[in-house]
Design an enzyme around this catalytic site. Structure first.
Site, PDB file in Angstrom:
ATOM      1  N   LYS A 204       0.521  -1.112  -0.401  1.00 60.68           N
ATOM      2  CA  LYS A 204       0.193   0.008  -0.094  1.00 60.68           C
ATOM      3  C   LYS A 204       0.967   1.365  -0.201  1.00 60.68           C
ATOM      4  CE  LYS A 204      -3.215   2.653   2.332  1.00 60.68           C
ATOM      5  NZ  LYS A 204      -4.819   2.382   3.602  1.00 60.68           N
ATOM      6  N   LYS A 258      -2.067  -1.157  -3.748  1.00 63.94           N
ATOM      7  CA  LYS A 258      -2.793  -0.480  -3.441  1.00 63.94           C
ATOM      8  C   LYS A 258      -1.879   1.024  -3.769  1.00 63.94           C
ATOM      9  CE  LYS A 258      -5.882   1.956  -0.684  1.00 63.94           C
ATOM     10  NZ  LYS A 258      -6.035   2.584   1.008  1.00 63.94           N
TER      11      LYS A 258
HETATM   12  C1  PBG Z   1      -7.605   3.491   6.053  1.00 65.17           C
HETATM   13  C2  PBG Z   1      -7.340   3.590   4.603  1.00 65.17           C
HETATM   14  C3  PBG Z   1      -7.181   4.514   3.111  1.00 65.17           C
HETATM   15  C4  PBG Z   1      -8.069   3.565   1.852  1.00 65.17           C
HETATM   16  C5  PBG Z   1      -8.644   2.432   2.073  1.00 65.17           C
HETATM   17  N1  PBG Z   1      -8.203   2.550   4.017  1.00 65.17           N
HETATM   18  C6  PBG Z   1      -7.299   5.568   3.443  1.00 65.17           C
HETATM   19  C7  PBG Z   1      -5.553   5.780   3.756  1.00 65.17           C
HETATM   20  O1  PBG Z   1      -4.902   5.148   3.776  1.00 65.17           O
HETATM   21  O2  PBG Z   1      -5.465   6.758   4.422  1.00 65.17           O
HETATM   22  C8  PBG Z   1      -8.348   4.350   0.510  1.00 65.17           C
HETATM   23  C9  PBG Z   1      -9.373   3.942  -0.476  1.00 65.17           C
HETATM   24  C10 PBG Z   1      -8.944   4.928  -1.131  1.00 65.17           C
HETATM   25  O3  PBG Z   1      -9.471   5.847  -1.818  1.00 65.17           O
HETATM   26  O4  PBG Z   1     -10.287   4.551  -2.491  1.00 65.17           O
HETATM   27  N2  PBG Z   1      -6.291   2.527   6.027  1.00 65.17           N
END
Ligand code: PBG
Length: 336
Positions: A204, A258
């Site tokens: 991520k 992601k």
């Molecule tokens: C939180 C999380 C995030 C997303 C999914 N879980 C945001 C972040 O890490 O700040 C993002 C999903 C999206 O942008 O559609 N941990």
């Protein structure tokens, strides 16, 4: 053009021969998107009969629990295998330690219980990270300016067990703390939740493409600092392989990359290296980009969305978390 004589062309192979009609294009098509590939992320709010638009995600709404149940019925009827639930926690319930994450009656747990009871056929996935619950918007506990790893994991274990007790089927740790997959797996197994799956947000990235999501869950305005001390540097690729290896060693059933579209190279490397169930999250910013261009008349919605989805399949993904899930499932149900 003078000098180009047709006799100098080598036309032993005419790749265009296979593209001349729809039947032949279908025959040689290498990848397909099916409804089985879809996980639909939905945002949950308090209330009854409430649907609230998310400004930066045209077509996406935050849903009260009863409306989320209706969405689950719709998803089941369309054949979408699973939902991913994200709560928009009341600001008054957010604090420094994210303690609402451990409340067995918190919003996401109530949504899980309602959906599992009324739509038992569908898979329910919940995020594990503290950002919907912290007053500083970070995914972990803060000591000074530091997002502390090991202390955060203690809370993530509690959050995972809380969500498992509510009945969720897939725990999806999205916080990027070190060592959390093994710790959560151990805790789940110790409490009789050995059948609860783990989908690790394994690679991520610290991405600008999460902006609209943070608006949707109400953490954006709160966020103090950024997430670069735990989410990955977009410049790195080998590191993603090491991260995925660690999560699989620690017991992840499935791994996720992601964001999605800007990181298709990572999806392909992960699939080739491990052959594990590999998912991409087509995140909020990717959704917003497509929808913004569609609204201006610059892109054809249906074609752009379907092309974005086939890209994930081509890159080796088994499935995709996408806000387009209901649209795609409906389109496929009508015959593509
Ligand atoms: C939180 C999380 C995030 C997303 C999914 N879980 C945001 C972040 O890490 O700040 C993002 C999903 C999206 O942008 O559609 N941990």
């Amino acid at each position: 053009m003078a000098g180009l004589s047709t006799s100098s062309l080598d036309l032993t192979h005419r790749p265009r021969r296979l593209r001349r009609a729809e039947w032949t294009r279908r025959l040689v098509r290498e990848n397909v998107v099916t409804t089985n590939d879809l996980i639909w992320p939905i945002f949950i709010i308090e209330g009854q009969g409430k649907r609230e638009p998310v400004g930066s995600m045209p077509g996406v709404e935050r849903l009260s629990v009863d409306e989320a149940v209706r969405a689950a019925v719709q998803a089941r009827d369309l054949g979408i295998p699973a939902l991913a639930l994200f709560p928009n926690t009341d600001p008054g319930l957010r604090n420094e330690t994210g303690s609402e994450a451990l409340n067995e009656n918190n919003l996401v747990c109530r949504a899980v219980r309602a959906i599992v009871a009324e739509v038992p056929e569908i898979g329910v996935m919940t995020d594990v990270a503290l950002d919907p619950y912290t007053s500083h918007g970070q995914d972990g506990l803060m000591v000074g300016d530091e997002i502390v790893n090991d202390e955060t994991i203690e809370v993530l274990i509690g959050q995972s067990l809380n969500q498992a007790r509510a009945g969720c089927h897939i725990i999806a740790p999205s916080d990027m703390m070190d060592g959390r997959i093994g710790a959560i797996r151990g805790a789940l197994d110790g409490q009789g939740f050995e059948h609860v799956q783990i989908m690790a947000y394994a690679a991520k990235y610290a991405s600008a493409f999460y902006g609209p999501f943070r608006e949707a869950v109400g953490s954006g305005g709160l966020l103090r600092g950024d997430k670069r001390t735990y989410q990955m540097d977009p410049a790195n690729s080998d590191e993603a392989i090491r991260e995925v290896a660690l999560d699989l060693e620690q017991g992840a059933d499935m791994v996720m990359v992601k964001p999605g579209m800007p990181y298709l190279d990572i999806c392909r490397r992960v699939k080739d290296e491990f052959g594990a169930p590999t998912f991409a999250y087509q995140v909020s910013g990717e959704y917003a980009m497509i929808m913004a261009a569609v609204e201006r008349g610059w892109l054809d919605h249906d074609k752009a969305v379907m092309e974005s989805l086939i890209a994930f399949k081509r890159a080796g993904c088994d499935g995709v978390l996408t806000y387009f899930a209901p649209f795609i499932a409906e389109k496929l149900a009508r015959g593509g």
